[in-house]
Enzyme design. Structure first.
Site, PDB file in Angstrom:
ATOM      1  N   ARG A   1       1.154 -48.313 -12.588  1.00 54.90           N
ATOM      2  CA  ARG A   1       0.874 -49.074 -11.765  1.00 54.90           C
ATOM      3  C   ARG A   1       1.005 -50.113 -12.574  1.00 54.90           C
ATOM      4  NH1 ARG A   1       0.148 -43.984  -7.871  1.00 54.90           N
ATOM      5  NH2 ARG A   1      -1.255 -43.363  -9.484  1.00 54.90           N
TER       6      ARG A   1
ATOM      7  N   MET B   1      -5.505  -6.954   8.323  1.00 55.54           N
ATOM      8  CA  MET B   1      -5.409  -6.346   9.765  1.00 55.54           C
ATOM      9  C   MET B   1      -6.174  -4.993  10.204  1.00 55.54           C
ATOM     10  SD  MET B   1      -1.204  -6.793   9.254  1.00 55.54           S
ATOM     11  CE  MET B   1      -1.381  -5.925   6.843  1.00 55.54           C
TER      12      MET B   1
ATOM     13  N   CYS C   1       8.794 -39.386  -9.770  1.00 50.21           N
ATOM     14  CA  CYS C   1       6.761 -40.000 -10.194  1.00 50.21           C
ATOM     15  C   CYS C   1       6.344 -39.791  -8.773  1.00 50.21           C
ATOM     16  CB  CYS C   1       7.189 -41.068 -10.300  1.00 50.21           C
ATOM     17  SG  CYS C   1       7.904 -42.367  -8.890  1.00 50.21           S
TER      18      CYS C   1
ATOM     19  N   GLU D   1      13.435 -45.413  -3.533  1.00 52.32           N
ATOM     20  CA  GLU D   1      12.827 -44.611  -2.702  1.00 52.32           C
ATOM     21  C   GLU D   1      13.171 -44.988  -1.384  1.00 52.32           C
ATOM     22  OE1 GLU D   1       8.879 -46.060  -3.328  1.00 52.32           O
ATOM     23  OE2 GLU D   1       9.624 -48.301  -4.614  1.00 52.32           O
TER      24      GLU D   1
ATOM     25  N   GLY E   1      -8.493  -7.114   4.148  1.00 52.62           N
ATOM     26  CA  GLY E   1      -9.754  -7.133   5.457  1.00 52.62           C
ATOM     27  C   GLY E   1      -8.260  -7.617   6.424  1.00 52.62           C
TER      28      GLY E   1
ATOM     29  N   SER F   1      14.403 -43.092 -11.156  1.00 53.39           N
ATOM     30  CA  SER F   1      12.647 -42.730 -10.753  1.00 53.39           C
ATOM     31  C   SER F   1      13.322 -42.629 -10.010  1.00 53.39           C
ATOM     32  CB  SER F   1      11.558 -43.688 -11.807  1.00 53.39           C
ATOM     33  OG  SER F   1      10.529 -42.104 -11.372  1.00 53.39           O
TER      34      SER F   1
ATOM     35  N   ARG G   1      -3.108   3.317   8.477  1.00 50.89           N
ATOM     36  CA  ARG G   1      -3.503   2.321   8.103  1.00 50.89           C
ATOM     37  C   ARG G   1      -2.809   0.898   8.158  1.00 50.89           C
ATOM     38  NH1 ARG G   1      -4.774   5.059   1.881  1.00 50.89           N
ATOM     39  NH2 ARG G   1      -5.676   3.031   1.590  1.00 50.89           N
TER      40      ARG G   1
ATOM     41  N   ARG H   1       6.186 -49.592 -13.614  1.00 53.36           N
ATOM     42  CA  ARG H   1       6.297 -50.284 -12.586  1.00 53.36           C
ATOM     43  C   ARG H   1       6.164 -52.154 -11.683  1.00 53.36           C
ATOM     44  NH1 ARG H   1       5.094 -47.005  -7.216  1.00 53.36           N
ATOM     45  NH2 ARG H   1       3.546 -47.902  -7.274  1.00 53.36           N
TER      46      ARG H   1
ATOM     47  N   GLY I   1      11.106 -41.794  -5.963  1.00 51.47           N
ATOM     48  CA  GLY I   1       9.719 -42.145  -5.756  1.00 51.47           C
ATOM     49  C   GLY I   1       9.527 -41.283  -4.641  1.00 51.47           C
TER      50      GLY I   1
ATOM     51  N   ASN J   1       7.287 -39.534  -2.790  1.00 52.59           N
ATOM     52  CA  ASN J   1       6.594 -40.170  -1.618  1.00 52.59           C
ATOM     53  C   ASN J   1       6.849 -41.181   0.015  1.00 52.59           C
ATOM     54  OD1 ASN J   1       4.364 -38.670  -2.922  1.00 52.59           O
ATOM     55  ND2 ASN J   1       3.776 -40.917  -4.205  1.00 52.59           N
ATOM     56  N   ASP J   2       7.355 -42.018  -1.400  1.00 56.55           N
ATOM     57  CA  ASP J   2       8.079 -42.959  -0.034  1.00 56.55           C
ATOM     58  C   ASP J   2       9.882 -42.763   0.799  1.00 56.55           C
ATOM     59  OD1 ASP J   2       6.385 -45.405   0.656  1.00 56.55           O
ATOM     60  OD2 ASP J   2       7.582 -46.611  -1.758  1.00 56.55           O
TER      61      ASP J   2
ATOM     62  N   TYR K   1      12.833 -35.255 -15.795  1.00 54.39           N
ATOM     63  CA  TYR K   1      11.981 -35.281 -16.159  1.00 54.39           C
ATOM     64  C   TYR K   1      10.771 -35.386 -14.779  1.00 54.39           C
ATOM     65  CZ  TYR K   1      11.124 -39.889 -15.440  1.00 54.39           C
ATOM     66  OH  TYR K   1      10.901 -41.659 -15.143  1.00 54.39           O
TER      67      TYR K   1
ATOM     68  N   HIS L   1     -15.861  -9.103   0.868  1.00 58.05           N
ATOM     69  CA  HIS L   1     -15.065  -9.577   1.376  1.00 58.05           C
ATOM     70  C   HIS L   1     -15.213 -11.149  -0.361  1.00 58.05           C
ATOM     71  CE1 HIS L   1     -13.882 -12.704   4.356  1.00 58.05           C
ATOM     72  NE2 HIS L   1     -12.762 -11.400   4.340  1.00 58.05           N
TER      73      HIS L   1
ATOM     74  N   ARG M   1      -3.264  -1.282  -6.371  1.00 60.26           N
ATOM     75  CA  ARG M   1      -1.754  -2.996  -6.497  1.00 60.26           C
ATOM     76  C   ARG M   1      -2.059  -3.994  -8.005  1.00 60.26           C
ATOM     77  NH1 ARG M   1      -5.695  -4.884  -1.759  1.00 60.26           N
ATOM     78  NH2 ARG M   1      -7.644  -4.866  -2.315  1.00 60.26           N
TER      79      ARG M   1
ATOM     80  N   LYS N   1       0.594  -1.431   0.080  1.00 64.49           N
ATOM     81  CA  LYS N   1      -0.483  -0.374   0.024  1.00 64.49           C
ATOM     82  C   LYS N   1       1.426   1.285   0.278  1.00 64.49           C
ATOM     83  CE  LYS N   1      -3.905  -0.978   2.668  1.00 64.49           C
ATOM     84  NZ  LYS N   1      -4.496  -1.425   3.818  1.00 64.49           N
TER      85      LYS N   1
HETATM   86  P1  ADP Z   1      -7.952  -2.220   3.686  1.00 61.54           P
HETATM   87  O1  ADP Z   1      -6.293  -2.621   3.600  1.00 61.54           O
HETATM   88  O2  ADP Z   1      -8.530  -3.306   4.176  1.00 61.54           O
HETATM   89  O3  ADP Z   1      -8.531  -2.086   2.024  1.00 61.54           O
HETATM   90  P2  ADP Z   1      -7.691   0.281   3.876  1.00 61.54           P
HETATM   91  O4  ADP Z   1      -6.462   0.951   4.168  1.00 61.54           O
HETATM   92  O5  ADP Z   1      -6.830   0.740   2.209  1.00 61.54           O
HETATM   93  O6  ADP Z   1      -7.530  -1.110   4.737  1.00 61.54           O
HETATM   94  O7  ADP Z   1      -8.136   1.555   4.257  1.00 61.54           O
HETATM   95  C1  ADP Z   1      -9.836   0.624   3.886  1.00 61.54           C
HETATM   96  C2  ADP Z   1     -10.768   1.633   3.797  1.00 61.54           C
HETATM   97  O8  ADP Z   1     -10.598   3.214   3.620  1.00 61.54           O
HETATM   98  C3  ADP Z   1     -10.589   2.007   2.043  1.00 61.54           C
HETATM   99  O9  ADP Z   1     -11.783   1.581   1.440  1.00 61.54           O
HETATM  100  C4  ADP Z   1     -10.003   2.858   1.717  1.00 61.54           C
HETATM  101  O10 ADP Z   1     -10.013   3.804   0.812  1.00 61.54           O
HETATM  102  C5  ADP Z   1     -10.486   3.966   3.279  1.00 61.54           C
HETATM  103  N1  ADP Z   1      -9.418   5.173   2.749  1.00 61.54           N
HETATM  104  C6  ADP Z   1      -7.698   5.274   3.744  1.00 61.54           C
HETATM  105  N2  ADP Z   1      -7.605   5.566   4.004  1.00 61.54           N
HETATM  106  C7  ADP Z   1      -8.477   6.763   3.513  1.00 61.54           C
HETATM  107  C8  ADP Z   1      -8.461   8.245   3.411  1.00 61.54           C
HETATM  108  N3  ADP Z   1      -7.421   9.334   3.450  1.00 61.54           N
HETATM  109  N4  ADP Z   1      -9.455   9.073   3.040  1.00 61.54           N
HETATM  110  C9  ADP Z   1     -10.901   7.932   2.893  1.00 61.54           C
HETATM  111  N5  ADP Z   1     -11.068   7.153   2.966  1.00 61.54           N
HETATM  112  C10 ADP Z   1      -9.592   6.126   3.022  1.00 61.54           C
HETATM  113 MG    MG Z   2      -7.555  -1.161   1.238  1.00 60.90          MG
HETATM  114 MG    MG Z   3       6.909 -46.829  -2.872  1.00 57.05          MG
END
Ligand code: ADP
Ligand code: MG
Ligand code: MG
Length: 916
Positions: A595, A107, A864, A778, A105, A797, A96, A651, A799, A801-802, A884, A481, A365, A26
């Site tokens: 096999r 953290m 294998c 193996e 989502g 070859s 953030r 085999r 093996g 797993n074994d 291979y 989500h 991202r 971010k």
């Molecule tokens: P996550 O990683 O869970 O998406 P974010 O840090 O991106 O968390 O933020 C959660 C929400 O809050 C996102 O929709 C983001 O766009 C919004 N947000 C974060 N910082 C700001 C900001 N400075 N102004 C307005 N909205 C924000």
């Molecule tokens: Mg975000």
């Molecule tokens: Mg075997």
């Protein structure tokens, strides 16, 4: 000293996109956007190193960070022309989280920080919007109390409901019979007037005081420090840990923390917030795509409580699209998204907010995508000359193409449509309904296929989503989500299915006729079976048959590029002509493991097999074995025909003999009758064959050391079949493989046996076919003595797993009880039966390869075990220089792509291919 804080804003930035490790995805993205001149609210990022130091210091910020923090806030104040803590021109910030790898989502993030009663009054005055200022404050208290002060959310929900009921009364709405969800629809947040909000805020503060014994903090600086602590702390919350484990993200990375000036999407109808993708993350189609909500803050879109509207025109909801509502902001967003995709040379997933008509980008991202979308985007970007073919090959996660290789719903099968929702993540999934994540996990552990059905999902549900085959939600859009996480996991998901209402232990589905008129409803309970089609968003009643995947088009193109760069060959483990054909369709370049024991379980054959086992002497054994010969020969003939022109490694019999005898009374009696012996005799034989540890017992070539007749028959069947198909003009390349070898002497005996039979067969048939003779490696002893063993073996070859079982001394079938703990505690980085234990088992593979090559230069080397289809293991096998890998037919394309990536990463691409 290196700086702990990297600033961005006003067209400049200390950091850039290359600094993800330090600034998190971010922070790096915001810095890069700022440099590009994309409108981004100013701010700064505390590095992941600060996070690591924070943990090392027992949860305290390192010395000097506070001064840097004050200075950085000063720079933000200058740019926006406000003051942090000022009552006349207040600066509010978001705090953030953001790690090196995206963990959507997982953290915590806190918005609207820097408010108290006096500042709220100032903000109301300055914006002329008291409702907005109060709404910002009550949202802030809510998140801050939960995230930083650890107050349970439930009481706040109750306070909000009370506020809604009061507002409803004031609006003269009869709310006595409305449940909470209905109430929220009638009295949305925007209907709470200043008085209701003031009451709510007072109540929230009471809750905080009662729960923590302290007043809610009024000092913005104290709030800021608390929020930074909480964001760093959220790296170690439960859901983040689960997510990291699932995606192999190291615990040691830590998160960065970005503090950024707030922009407000909730300032009225000329404001809003949304999420956008430069291409469709579900199909990969090149079309700008996303969702927005007017008069809302960022968290509202992801929470999925309000159903968002599309960005572009062209659907049924045009009137509420951003394109229609705010054409100028939309045009600007179009320009920015094109610029960002071109700059990052990959599909972007962006968050934006519009404050009173002005557009701000808050995040960009590389977007998560389905396997299907990944392939399409990579191939199309090559055609657009945005990336090279090799880059395209490296872009697609081999694990993700699994989704493309699996069947989809049979279009001709009868289906009863239950409901339609959003096609959030493609793939067909059938399973029993479960209502909670815990239940999903429990039922899945019992081997049940389950569909997790929720009103909406939240990050707490992640373990249940992982366990389920598919996910169905009643609320939330394509960027909710549930949708985002399901796509990341490659799971089928239908989201926003609004005709479905999810209760505690019942789903009620409203039914409509073709014209959309309601026709009634249907109730389903836990355990009822439904089928999801995540590609169309349809939900069906019951289980529906599926059809195989299509492997042409873009997928074929990408695979052709991959085949062009890989060095290693890819073969398949195939026991039958049918499997061999599937494997060849998937691009297998031979059979690495055929096999033979599977061939004996057929009803007719098992009789002869049992007769052989019961045989008292060599003659009786010969007689029984001769009955098996024609069956076995036919099997090989079929496989050789399917694999014409390609090598087939067969085999010889591997498992202990008792596996072929029945254990249950009824079957014992039947067998006794068929073979004309007494039940007692079979029981006695069973006891005689009983082993305490069959895995280490009388199996593999040990069977042939004591009863050579079995292998003699098998070798005869292989070579007779080879001669027969050669006579038909089939180009046949048999490879005879001895299992479980541990000494040179064993292999000397086996080689003599094979040569003796070969001579007989060739003279009988009057023709010779060339074949290779080799062995599985193996057992650790075989790996260590690989030099001697290579005197007889033309190929090894591995093996694995074994070899993993015998090297670790862990039985795979008994590992379930403790292997999880071993991975959790970091004793193993991952399950060694899935991904090869490089340091131990891998070292033996490497050693055996070296010793084998030293004795017999050019010895042919392959794998294998299950590991042959595991991308991480394939990377290792490329490093060792194996010729291979061989894996199950469905994993062949995954292995081809993984082998190509391994070659590109090791720099071994472009040279000659390994011999086949
Ligand atoms: P996550 O990683 O869970 O998406 P974010 O840090 O991106 O968390 O933020 C959660 C929400 O809050 C996102 O929709 C983001 O766009 C919004 N947000 C974060 N910082 C700001 C900001 N400075 N102004 C307005 N909205 C924000
Ligand atoms: Mg975000
Ligand atoms: Mg075997």
């Amino acid at each position: 000293m290196v700086s702990s804080i990297y600033f961005f804003g006003a067209g400049r930035a200390d950091g850039d996109a290359t600094m993800k490790a330090l600034l998190g995805g971010k922070g790096a993205g915001l810095a890069e956007m700022s440099r590009l001149g994309v409108p981004v609210p100013p701010g700064f990022t505390l590095t992941t190193e600060v996070c690591t130091a924070f943990y090392a210091g027992g949860g305290a910020l390192p010395d000097g960070v506070e001064e840097e923090l004050r200075e950085a806030i000063g720079r933000v104040e200058k740019i926006v022309g406000g003051g942090f803590g000022s009552t006349t021109a207040p600066l509010l910030v978001s705090v953030r989280s953001g790690a090196r790898a995206s963990m959507p989502g997982m953290m915590d993030t806190i918005l609207n920080l820097g408010l108290n009663d006096a500042i709220v009054a100032g903000l109301a005055e300055r914006t002329g919007n008291e409702r907005f200022a109060l709404d910002a404050y009550r949202r802030f208290i809510l998140t801050y109390a939960g995230v930083v002060l650890g107050v349970e959310r439930e009481q706040f929900e109750e306070a909000l409901v009370t506020a809604r009921r009061k507002a409803a009364t004031a609006l003269k709405i009869d709310h006595s019979r409305l449940n909470n969800a209905e109430l929220e629809r009638k009295v949305p947040d925007s209907a709470l007037d200043p008085e209701a909000l003031r009451g709510l805020i007072a109540r929230q503060k009471e809750i905080v005081l009662a729960a923590t014994g302290k007043s809610f903090p009024d000092d913005p600086w104290a709030q800021l420090e608390g929020a930074i602590h909480a964001v760093f702390g959220s790296w170690n919350n439960q859901r983040a840990k689960v997510y990291r484990k699932m995606h192999g993200i190291p615990e040691s990375w830590g998160t960065a923390c970005t503090v950024q000036a707030m922009v407000f999407g909730n300032m009225g109808d000329d404001s809003g917030t949304g999420v956008a993708f430069t291409r469709d993350p579900s199909t990969g189609e090149r079309r700008f795509f996303g969702e927005w909500l007017p008069n809302a803050q960022g968290e509202d879109v992801v929470a999925g409580v309000r159903t968002p509207h599309p960005l572009s025109k062209g659907g049924s909801d045009d009137e509420r699209s951003l394109e229609v509502r705010m054409p100028q902001a939309f045009a600007q967003l179009m320009e920015v998204q094109a610029r960002l995709e071109h700059h990052f040379r990959d599909m972007q997933d962006m968050e934006f907010t519009i404050q009173e008509g002005s557009l701000y980008l808050l995040q960009t991202r590389n977007g998560k995508r389905t396997g299907r979308a990944a392939v399409r985007i990579a191939v199309e970007m090559v055609k657009e000359k945005l990336i090279t073919q090799n880059e395209a090959v490296l872009r697609v996660d081999p694990g993700s193409i699994d989704q493309l290789l699996h069947p989809s719903l049979d279009p001709s099968a009868p289906k009863e449509i239950l409901a339609r929702g959003l096609p959030a993540s493609p793939g067909a999934a059938t399973g029993e309904i479960v209502f909670t994540a815990d239940e999903a996990e429990r039922r899945a552990a019992q081997g049940k296929a389950v569909i997790l059905v929720r009103a909406e999902t939240s990050p707490e549900d992640i373990h249940g989503m992982k366990a389920a085959r598919g996910i169905l939600t009643a609320r939330g859009g394509m960027t909710s989500h549930a949708a985002v996480v399901a796509r990341g996991m490659g799971k089928s998901c239908v989201a926003g299915c609004s005709s479905v209402s999810v209760g505690r232990d019942i789903v009620t589905v409203s039914l409509y006729d073709d014209d959309g008129r309601p026709t009634g409803s249907k109730s389903l309970k836990a355990g009822d079976v439904i089928t999801l089609d995540g590609g169309s968003g349809r939900v069906y009643l019951g289980a529906i048959p599926t059809v195989p995947a299509a492997l042409s088009g873009e997928f074929g193109e990408l695979m052709a590029w991959a085949d062009g760069v890989r060095r290693m060959r890819v073969r398949a483990n195939a026991d039958t002509p049918h499997d061999a054909r599937t494997a060849r369709n998937f691009g297998a370049e031979g059979v690495g493991l055929c096999r033979t024991e599977h061939m004996f379980f057929d009803e007719k054959r098992i009789e002869a097999m049992r007769e052989m086992i019961l045989a008292g002497d060599k003659h009786a054994r010969h007689r029984a074995v001769d009955k098996l010969l024609p069956y076995q020969r036919d099997d090989f003939t079929g496989v050789f025909r399917e694999m014409a022109g390609l090598p087939v490694t067969i085999r010889l019999l591997d498992p202990p003999l008792h596996e072929f005898l029945p254990q249950e009374k009824a079957q014992l009696e039947q067998m006794a009758q068929v073979l004309g012996v007494s039940v007692a005799e079979i029981v006695r034989k069973n006891e005689e064959l009983h082993e305490f540890n069959p895995m280490l017992g009388h199996r593999g070539c040990r069977l042939a050391v004591t009863y050579p007749e079995i292998y003699e028959m098998q070798v005869r069947a292989i070579l007779e079949a080879a001669c027969d198909v050669a006579a038909e003009g089939v180009d046949v390349h048999p490879e005879i493989m001895i299992p479980l070898t541990m000494t040179q002497r064993e292999l000397t005996l086996m080689r003599e046996l094979v040569d003796r039979i070969a001579e007989q067969v060739f003279s009988e048939k009057g023709r010779k076919v060339s074949f290779h003779f080799g062995t599985m490696i193996e057992l650790p002893r075989a790996a260590i003595r690989a030099g001697e063993i290579a005197e007889h073996a033309e190929f090894f070859s591995f093996g694995t797993n074994d070899l993993t079982q015998t090297t670790l001394g862990i039985s795979r079938d008994d590992a379930g009880k403790f292997l999880g703990a071993y991975v959790d505690l970091g004793i193993f980085p991952s399950d060694p039966f899935q991904s090869i234990d490089v340091d131990g088992v891998g070292a033996l593979v490497e050693l055996a390869s070296e010793r084998g090559r030293a004795k017999r230069p050019g010895i042919h080397l392959g794998v294998c075990g299950e590991h042959g289809g595991d991308p991480a293991s394939v990377t290792f096998f490329e490093k060792v220089g194996l010729d291979y890998v061989s894996c199950s037919p469905f994993r062949v394309p995954i292995a081809r792509l993984a082998a190509a990536q391994a070659a590109l990463n090791a720099g071994t691409h472009g040279g000659p291919k390994a011999t086949d």
